[in-house]
Write an enzyme that holds these catalytic residues in place. Sequence first.
Site, PDB file in Angstrom:
ATOM      1  N   THR A 233      26.965   9.419   5.004  1.00  0.00           N
ATOM      2  CA  THR A 233      25.864   8.489   5.241  1.00  0.00           C
ATOM      3  C   THR A 233      25.172   8.131   3.935  1.00  0.00           C
ATOM      4  O   THR A 233      25.079   8.955   3.015  1.00  0.00           O
ATOM      5  CB  THR A 233      24.850   9.104   6.234  1.00  0.00           C
ATOM      6  OG1 THR A 233      23.730   8.241   6.352  1.00  0.00           O
ATOM      7  CG2 THR A 233      24.360  10.469   5.793  1.00  0.00           C
ATOM      8  N   SER A 268      16.425  14.523   6.737  1.00  0.00           N
ATOM      9  CA  SER A 268      16.362  15.103   8.095  1.00  0.00           C
ATOM     10  C   SER A 268      17.423  16.202   8.116  1.00  0.00           C
ATOM     11  O   SER A 268      18.311  16.249   7.255  1.00  0.00           O
ATOM     12  CB  SER A 268      16.683  14.051   9.168  1.00  0.00           C
ATOM     13  OG  SER A 268      18.072  13.743   9.171  1.00  0.00           O
ATOM     14  N   TYR A 270      19.750  16.365  10.135  1.00  0.00           N
ATOM     15  CA  TYR A 270      21.034  15.660  10.300  1.00  0.00           C
ATOM     16  C   TYR A 270      21.575  15.204   8.944  1.00  0.00           C
ATOM     17  O   TYR A 270      22.724  15.494   8.584  1.00  0.00           O
ATOM     18  CB  TYR A 270      20.871  14.443  11.231  1.00  0.00           C
ATOM     19  CG  TYR A 270      21.904  13.376  10.932  1.00  0.00           C
ATOM     20  CD1 TYR A 270      23.240  13.569  11.268  1.00  0.00           C
ATOM     21  CD2 TYR A 270      21.554  12.204  10.251  1.00  0.00           C
ATOM     22  CE1 TYR A 270      24.199  12.608  10.943  1.00  0.00           C
ATOM     23  CE2 TYR A 270      22.510  11.248   9.936  1.00  0.00           C
ATOM     24  CZ  TYR A 270      23.825  11.453  10.275  1.00  0.00           C
ATOM     25  OH  TYR A 270      24.768  10.528   9.940  1.00  0.00           O
ATOM     26  N   HIS A 271      20.751  14.472   8.187  1.00  0.00           N
ATOM     27  CA  HIS A 271      21.242  13.953   6.905  1.00  0.00           C
ATOM     28  C   HIS A 271      21.647  15.110   5.978  1.00  0.00           C
ATOM     29  O   HIS A 271      22.619  15.010   5.221  1.00  0.00           O
ATOM     30  CB  HIS A 271      20.170  13.078   6.236  1.00  0.00           C
ATOM     31  CG  HIS A 271      19.990  11.728   6.896  1.00  0.00           C
ATOM     32  ND1 HIS A 271      19.010  11.458   7.817  1.00  0.00           N
ATOM     33  CD2 HIS A 271      20.690  10.564   6.774  1.00  0.00           C
ATOM     34  CE1 HIS A 271      19.103  10.193   8.230  1.00  0.00           C
ATOM     35  NE2 HIS A 271      20.118   9.625   7.607  1.00  0.00           N
ATOM     36  N   LYS A 274      25.151  16.282   6.418  1.00  0.00           N
ATOM     37  CA  LYS A 274      26.141  15.424   5.754  1.00  0.00           C
ATOM     38  C   LYS A 274      26.291  15.805   4.281  1.00  0.00           C
ATOM     39  O   LYS A 274      27.382  15.728   3.712  1.00  0.00           O
ATOM     40  CB  LYS A 274      25.714  13.956   5.847  1.00  0.00           C
ATOM     41  CG  LYS A 274      25.701  13.400   7.251  1.00  0.00           C
ATOM     42  CD  LYS A 274      27.111  13.192   7.759  1.00  0.00           C
ATOM     43  CE  LYS A 274      27.152  12.323   8.974  1.00  0.00           C
ATOM     44  NZ  LYS A 274      28.480  12.194   9.565  1.00  0.00           N
TER      45      LYS A 274
HETATM   46  P1  NAD Z   1      28.222   8.763  18.344  1.00  0.00           P
HETATM   47  O1  NAD Z   1      27.260   9.841  18.691  1.00  0.00           O
HETATM   48  O2  NAD Z   1      28.219   7.517  19.140  1.00  0.00           O
HETATM   49  O3  NAD Z   1      29.714   9.352  18.337  1.00  0.00           O
HETATM   50  C1  NAD Z   1      30.038  10.633  17.877  1.00  0.00           C
HETATM   51  C2  NAD Z   1      31.169  11.158  18.750  1.00  0.00           C
HETATM   52  O4  NAD Z   1      31.567  12.441  18.266  1.00  0.00           O
HETATM   53  C3  NAD Z   1      30.731  11.343  20.206  1.00  0.00           C
HETATM   54  O5  NAD Z   1      31.646  10.734  21.080  1.00  0.00           O
HETATM   55  C4  NAD Z   1      30.706  12.857  20.382  1.00  0.00           C
HETATM   56  O6  NAD Z   1      30.997  13.253  21.705  1.00  0.00           O
HETATM   57  C5  NAD Z   1      31.726  13.326  19.363  1.00  0.00           C
HETATM   58  N1  NAD Z   1      31.508  14.696  18.860  1.00  0.00           N
HETATM   59  C6  NAD Z   1      30.377  15.215  18.329  1.00  0.00           C
HETATM   60  N2  NAD Z   1      30.556  16.500  17.996  1.00  0.00           N
HETATM   61  C7  NAD Z   1      31.846  16.798  18.304  1.00  0.00           C
HETATM   62  C8  NAD Z   1      32.626  17.977  18.219  1.00  0.00           C
HETATM   63  N3  NAD Z   1      32.129  19.117  17.738  1.00  0.00           N
HETATM   64  N4  NAD Z   1      33.920  17.952  18.638  1.00  0.00           N
HETATM   65  C9  NAD Z   1      34.453  16.797  19.143  1.00  0.00           C
HETATM   66  N5  NAD Z   1      33.748  15.648  19.254  1.00  0.00           N
HETATM   67  C10 NAD Z   1      32.458  15.661  18.845  1.00  0.00           C
HETATM   68  O7  NAD Z   1      27.981   8.451  16.801  1.00  0.00           O
HETATM   69  P2  NAD Z   1      28.382   7.142  15.958  1.00  0.00           P
HETATM   70  O8  NAD Z   1      27.207   6.259  15.872  1.00  0.00           O
HETATM   71  O9  NAD Z   1      29.668   6.619  16.437  1.00  0.00           O
HETATM   72  O10 NAD Z   1      28.589   7.797  14.529  1.00  0.00           O
HETATM   73  C11 NAD Z   1      29.877   8.280  14.162  1.00  0.00           C
HETATM   74  C12 NAD Z   1      29.827   8.858  12.754  1.00  0.00           C
HETATM   75  O11 NAD Z   1      29.419   7.846  11.848  1.00  0.00           O
HETATM   76  C13 NAD Z   1      28.848  10.010  12.604  1.00  0.00           C
HETATM   77  O12 NAD Z   1      29.415  10.997  11.788  1.00  0.00           O
HETATM   78  C14 NAD Z   1      27.661   9.384  11.926  1.00  0.00           C
HETATM   79  O13 NAD Z   1      26.997  10.317  11.131  1.00  0.00           O
HETATM   80  C15 NAD Z   1      28.307   8.292  11.095  1.00  0.00           C
HETATM   81  N6  NAD Z   1      27.389   7.160  10.870  1.00  0.00           N
HETATM   82  C16 NAD Z   1      26.913   6.424  11.928  1.00  0.00           C
HETATM   83  C17 NAD Z   1      26.045   5.359  11.673  1.00  0.00           C
HETATM   84  C18 NAD Z   1      25.459   4.523  12.773  1.00  0.00           C
HETATM   85  O14 NAD Z   1      24.619   3.653  12.476  1.00  0.00           O
HETATM   86  N7  NAD Z   1      25.860   4.700  14.026  1.00  0.00           N
HETATM   87  C19 NAD Z   1      25.690   5.061  10.347  1.00  0.00           C
HETATM   88  C20 NAD Z   1      26.200   5.845   9.296  1.00  0.00           C
HETATM   89  C21 NAD Z   1      27.055   6.895   9.572  1.00  0.00           C
HETATM   90  N1  USQ Z   2      12.884   2.469  11.870  1.00  0.00           N
HETATM   91  C1  USQ Z   2      11.783   1.708  12.223  1.00  0.00           C
HETATM   92  N2  USQ Z   2      11.620   1.393  13.542  1.00  0.00           N
HETATM   93  C2  USQ Z   2      12.502   1.781  14.502  1.00  0.00           C
HETATM   94  C3  USQ Z   2      13.644   2.526  14.124  1.00  0.00           C
HETATM   95  C4  USQ Z   2      13.794   2.860  12.795  1.00  0.00           C
HETATM   96  O1  USQ Z   2      10.959   1.341  11.390  1.00  0.00           O
HETATM   97  O2  USQ Z   2      12.287   1.464  15.682  1.00  0.00           O
HETATM   98  C5  USQ Z   2      13.106   2.806  10.448  1.00  0.00           C
HETATM   99  C6  USQ Z   2      13.232   4.297  10.163  1.00  0.00           C
HETATM  100  O3  USQ Z   2      11.980   4.897   9.957  1.00  0.00           O
HETATM  101  C7  USQ Z   2      14.126   4.302   8.930  1.00  0.00           C
HETATM  102  C8  USQ Z   2      14.991   3.076   9.106  1.00  0.00           C
HETATM  103  O4  USQ Z   2      14.352   2.257  10.083  1.00  0.00           O
HETATM  104  O5  USQ Z   2      13.357   4.127   7.791  1.00  0.00           O
HETATM  105  C9  USQ Z   2      16.402   3.391   9.590  1.00  0.00           C
HETATM  106  O6  USQ Z   2      16.303   4.188  10.755  1.00  0.00           O
HETATM  107  P1  USQ Z   2      17.469   4.202  11.864  1.00  0.00           P
HETATM  108  O7  USQ Z   2      16.971   4.961  13.040  1.00  0.00           O
HETATM  109  O8  USQ Z   2      17.970   2.840  12.070  1.00  0.00           O
HETATM  110  O9  USQ Z   2      18.627   4.965  11.085  1.00  0.00           O
HETATM  111  P2  USQ Z   2      18.740   6.478  10.610  1.00  0.00           P
HETATM  112  O10 USQ Z   2      17.838   7.394  11.312  1.00  0.00           O
HETATM  113  O11 USQ Z   2      18.683   6.487   9.120  1.00  0.00           O
HETATM  114  O12 USQ Z   2      20.203   6.869  11.078  1.00  0.00           O
HETATM  115  C10 USQ Z   2      21.242   5.910  11.322  1.00  0.00           C
HETATM  116  C11 USQ Z   2      22.326   6.637  12.093  1.00  0.00           C
HETATM  117  C12 USQ Z   2      22.890   7.759  11.231  1.00  0.00           C
HETATM  118  C13 USQ Z   2      23.323   7.203   9.888  1.00  0.00           C
HETATM  119  C14 USQ Z   2      22.206   6.436   9.210  1.00  0.00           C
HETATM  120  C15 USQ Z   2      22.684   5.705   7.970  1.00  0.00           C
HETATM  121  O13 USQ Z   2      21.802   7.154  13.310  1.00  0.00           O
HETATM  122  O14 USQ Z   2      23.976   8.360  11.900  1.00  0.00           O
HETATM  123  O15 USQ Z   2      23.731   8.262   9.074  1.00  0.00           O
HETATM  124  O16 USQ Z   2      21.730   5.414  10.107  1.00  0.00           O
HETATM  125  S1  USQ Z   2      21.476   5.732   6.696  1.00  0.00           S
HETATM  126  O17 USQ Z   2      20.217   5.213   7.243  1.00  0.00           O
HETATM  127  O18 USQ Z   2      21.973   4.908   5.634  1.00  0.00           O
HETATM  128  O19 USQ Z   2      21.314   7.106   6.306  1.00  0.00           O
END
Ligand code: NAD
Ligand code: USQ
Length: 482
Positions: A233, A268, A270-271, A274
């Site tokens: 991320t 966070s 979560y982050h 990563k």
């Molecule tokens: P998502 O939650 O929709 O999908 C994740 C999938 O992984 C789910 O289907 C879940 O069941 C599966 N999973 C989780 N833990 C598991 C485990 N231990 N074993 C097997 N399956 C497991 O998430 P997403 O939005 O599709 O994100 C996918 C990846 O991309 C994540 O690693 C996330 O960090 C990264 N990412 C997402 C975004 C975004 O905006 N959605 C942005 C940047 C990075």
């Molecule tokens: N935000 C608002 N209002 C909202 C939702 C979010 O102002 O209603 C702000 C947040 O405070 C943050 C920014 O928008 O500053 C992005 O938040 P987000 O919820 O869209 O994204 P984030 O929590 O960062 O996480 C998402 C995905 C995560 C991925 C990440 C990429 O859930 O899996 O890793 O985006 S990044 O942001 O580049 O780290």
Amino acid sequence: MAHLLTVSCPLNISSKSRSYSKPSNQCSIPSSISISLPIFKSPLKKLATKTNRSQKCHTIYATAVSVGQESGSQTGSMSDKTPNKAPNRTKVMVIGGDGYCGWATSLHLSNKNYEVAVVDNLVRRHFDHQLGLDSLTPISSIHNRIRRWKSLTEKAIQLYVGDICDFEFLSEAFTSFKPDAVVHFGEQRSAPFSMIDRSRAVYTQHNNVIGTLNVLFAIKEFKEDCHLVKLGTMGEYGTPNIDIEEGYLTITHNGRTDTLPYPKQASSFYHLSKVHDSHNIAFTCKAWGIRATDLNQGVVYGVRTDETAMHEELYNRFDYDGVFGTALNRFCVQAAVGHPLTVYGKGGQTRGYLDIRDTVQCVELAIANPAKRGEFRVFNQFTEQFSVNELASLVTKAGQNLGLEVQTISVPNPRVEAEEHYYNAKHTKLVELGLKPHLLSDSLLDSLLNVAVQYKDRVDLKQIMPSVSWRKIGAKPKTIAA
Ligand code: NAD
Ligand code: USQ
């Protein structure tokens, strides 16, 4: 024919493996509800379930079989439906293939004639049940999704339902499928989820870090040449007051120069998971010669890809709630239902964003141009930068064009993050490999808003405001108010 076995699980699902025991209940999914977990049972492989009562965990040893394998025939191209007899199609295992990015990517790769296996424990669907959330768009079960894809395209996708934290399960999936590349989306990906309470923080870090570690061990053990494409991320970098490079920074210090991993400032639990993943991957590239690409992805928006639009049973999920919904997707739904756009704090928070059609394109580019043995390659995967205020203005304008009355409110920021800051992140490496970005345009915003309007009756207004505070995170397990 595959048999559907439903296991009722009264408490937690855990990833306990015989060879890797875990202390206490730290890896269990925090839960207080009952779920039914569907599993595909292979006629060839042993499927056993076991309940460890002392830990209140339900352990599943399962390797699944391809839904598509049932018919025996292999794939053909979607356009001509000619059976593809090519013996050496690239085999791609998509971990997390039932999720938002993973499902779209699995279909895209299958459509491009890669041989695809989805590995997923379906835990994301469980989180929705647990927290009372739902996708804006109705989504089919993974089994129906795969069957529908097969019936439309004659392309088979194999399915392994199980937890990658269970090394025994992962080993079986690896030895059975023998992937040339693994795309790893399978993590707990919500920053707010990881900040609900201690148990979700621990779950997130355990699930993500151990899952990735298991993938690295599986590659070393069973398929050393396999290319790992790992979803990282952009949030690993934080918001430094200097330009963000792609993975590495050349520094001169006290007269000496070195190229070092770019400093990480995650915001966070979560982050932070990563960041740890990246360190573990980088180390194993050096130590074992693993080939890996870390895709530091920005925030993804959009819902349709060419493939998911083919049939309603292929529709992707679209999260709008305060836990899993991301900024732009949330704003579109808020505009559609007449809820003010929820800008957190001052709204100067700037991030990289990309269309989900570019997520699938980037992953394919990474697979088609693999890292070398021992190389830890980092790509920044986004196409444009926006502040939250800029997104709110764009959605307001697009909403007004469609006759919607769109307002914005400033919500006290539930997160701890800079609200006004410098942000300039490089993102040239994927473009050099051939990425043709879908930039955020009026027409895309119109179509996203139209999807939101189409399903607005499914919106639960109570789920829109943020309910997780970074400052108030506590040790006591609790469920967010429904
Ligand atoms: P998502 O939650 O929709 O999908 C994740 C999938 O992984 C789910 O289907 C879940 O069941 C599966 N999973 C989780 N833990 C598991 C485990 N231990 N074993 C097997 N399956 C497991 O998430 P997403 O939005 O599709 O994100 C996918 C990846 O991309 C994540 O690693 C996330 O960090 C990264 N990412 C997402 C975004 C975004 O905006 N959605 C942005 C940047 C990075
Ligand atoms: N935000 C608002 N209002 C909202 C939702 C979010 O102002 O209603 C702000 C947040 O405070 C943050 C920014 O928008 O500053 C992005 O938040 P987000 O919820 O869209 O994204 P984030 O929590 O960062 O996480 C998402 C995905 C995560 C991925 C990440 C990429 O859930 O899996 O890793 O985006 S990044 O942001 O580049 O780290």
